[in-house]
Design a protein around this motif. Sequence first.
Motif, mmCIF file in Angstrom:
data_model
loop_
_atom_site.group_PDB
_atom_site.id
_atom_site.type_symbol
_atom_site.label_atom_id
_atom_site.label_comp_id
_atom_site.label_asym_id
_atom_site.label_seq_id
_atom_site.Cartn_x
_atom_site.Cartn_y
_atom_site.Cartn_z
ATOM 1 N N ALA A 127 18.693 45.574 44.775
ATOM 2 C CA ALA A 127 18.742 44.923 43.471
ATOM 3 C C ALA A 127 19.854 43.886 43.468
ATOM 4 N N GLN A 128 19.668 42.882 42.637
ATOM 5 C CA GLN A 128 20.687 41.841 42.514
ATOM 6 C C GLN A 128 21.851 42.382 41.691
ATOM 7 N N LYS A 129 23.046 42.156 42.213
ATOM 8 C CA LYS A 129 24.204 42.715 41.520
ATOM 9 C C LYS A 129 25.441 41.911 41.854
ATOM 10 N N VAL A 130 26.316 41.774 40.873
ATOM 11 C CA VAL A 130 27.608 41.110 41.072
ATOM 12 C C VAL A 130 28.699 42.065 40.595
ATOM 13 N N THR A 131 29.683 42.269 41.434
ATOM 14 C CA THR A 131 30.779 43.175 41.095
ATOM 15 C C THR A 131 32.111 42.432 41.069
ATOM 16 N N GLN A 132 32.767 42.501 39.950
ATOM 17 C CA GLN A 132 34.123 41.981 39.817
ATOM 18 C C GLN A 132 34.989 43.184 39.485
ATOM 19 N N ALA A 133 35.608 43.717 40.511
ATOM 20 C CA ALA A 133 36.320 44.989 40.361
ATOM 21 C C ALA A 133 37.591 44.863 39.529
ATOM 22 N N GLN A 134 38.161 43.684 39.497
ATOM 23 C CA GLN A 134 39.406 43.474 38.736
ATOM 24 C C GLN A 134 39.054 43.224 37.273
ATOM 25 N N THR A 135 39.432 44.155 36.431
ATOM 26 C CA THR A 135 39.131 43.988 35.013
ATOM 27 C C THR A 135 40.107 43.005 34.375
ATOM 28 N N GLU A 136 41.374 43.158 34.708
ATOM 29 C CA GLU A 136 42.393 42.299 34.124
ATOM 30 C C GLU A 136 43.522 42.086 35.122
ATOM 31 N N ILE A 137 43.993 40.853 35.181
ATOM 32 C CA ILE A 137 45.116 40.506 36.060
ATOM 33 C C ILE A 137 46.146 39.746 35.239
ATOM 34 N N SER A 138 47.400 40.104 35.424
ATOM 35 C CA SER A 138 48.481 39.357 34.778
ATOM 36 C C SER A 138 49.393 38.793 35.850
ATOM 37 N N VAL A 139 49.705 37.529 35.729
ATOM 38 C CA VAL A 139 50.617 36.883 36.667
ATOM 39 C C VAL A 139 51.602 36.056 35.871
ATOM 40 N N VAL A 140 52.687 35.712 36.533
ATOM 41 C CA VAL A 140 53.666 34.826 35.917
ATOM 42 C C VAL A 140 53.325 33.399 36.332
ATOM 43 N N GLU A 141 53.537 32.489 35.434
ATOM 44 C CA GLU A 141 53.228 31.087 35.706
ATOM 45 C C GLU A 141 53.781 30.664 37.065
ATOM 46 N N LYS A 142 52.987 29.844 37.758
ATOM 47 C CA LYS A 142 53.279 29.288 39.079
ATOM 48 C C LYS A 142 52.935 30.248 40.219
ATOM 49 N N GLU A 143 52.576 31.472 39.895
ATOM 50 C CA GLU A 143 52.112 32.377 40.956
ATOM 51 C C GLU A 143 50.680 32.014 41.339
ATOM 52 N N ASP A 144 50.313 32.344 42.572
ATOM 53 C CA ASP A 144 48.924 32.205 42.995
ATOM 54 C C ASP A 144 48.186 33.502 42.638
ATOM 55 N N VAL A 145 46.907 33.363 42.342
ATOM 56 C CA VAL A 145 46.128 34.547 41.994
ATOM 57 C C VAL A 145 44.718 34.400 42.550
ATOM 58 N N THR A 146 44.180 35.498 43.058
ATOM 59 C CA THR A 146 42.817 35.497 43.600
ATOM 60 C C THR A 146 41.954 36.464 42.811
ATOM 61 N N LEU A 147 40.811 35.966 42.383
ATOM 62 C CA LEU A 147 39.835 36.765 41.663
ATOM 63 C C LEU A 147 38.701 37.109 42.621
ATOM 64 N N ASP A 148 38.400 38.386 42.700
ATOM 65 C CA ASP A 148 37.413 38.845 43.680
ATOM 66 C C ASP A 148 36.006 38.906 43.092
ATOM 67 N N CYS A 149 35.035 38.636 43.950
ATOM 68 C CA CYS A 149 33.637 38.736 43.559
ATOM 69 C C CYS A 149 32.839 39.213 44.770
#
Lengths: 113, 117
Positions: free
Chosen positions: B1-23
């Motif tokens: 079946a077709q499915k997309v999973t984004q395991a990270q519900t919420e991420i908090s970072v401080v300005e200027k940090e790098d952040v990666t969102l998983d899919c």
Amino acid sequence: SQTIHQWPATLVQPVGSPLSLECTVEGTSNPNLYWYRQAAGRGLQLLFYSVGIGQISSEVPQNLSASRPQDRQFILSSKKLLLSDSGFYLCAWSVRAGHTEAFFGQGTRLTVV
Amino acid sequence: AQKVTQAQTEISVVEKEDVTLDCVYETRDTTYYLFWYKQPPSGELVFLIRRNSFDEQNEISGRYSWNFQKSTSSFNFTITASQVVDSAVYFCALSDSITSGTYKYIFGTGTRLKVLA
């Protein structure tokens, strides 16, 4: 350029009342049209899609129905709203041929009280 | 079946940090497209990128970059030097072929990104 209009932006309706949300697309013809619902804090659930006038496919059995009376008009309806119908409703369109992205309207926030 | 999973519900970072969102996605199709959308507080979904299954080249657009890896069925999104204006819910989506020329879009549950000043 293409634009998509969706209204109203917000709606508060009592349980048992009817519903009609309208979506129109400008600047394109023969689009695929979609209705999605986003429950609070959750992802987007596809409710209906349409590939042409009068052609409606339902993804999830529920209290809602959709109609496409004109090529670029898509309507979401209910005869009697339930509390569980509350949510954020988004209309979207995409080009018929080929893989393209979907473009979304600004959404309608529906609260059933 | 077709499915997309984004395991990270919420991420908090401080300005200027790098952040990666998983899919991570699942599909039966050999040809498919992947998308990322941004949903700011106003609610409208803003299209960010489309990537087809035959093109595994990474893409960069300003502070945004995307890493598509077919071997792991992942399509991750990185924001470099994050800014407060990046605060939003980000959705990953997958095209699902209905008929020739007609597709529907399967969305993940979204990742809420909060960038703190």
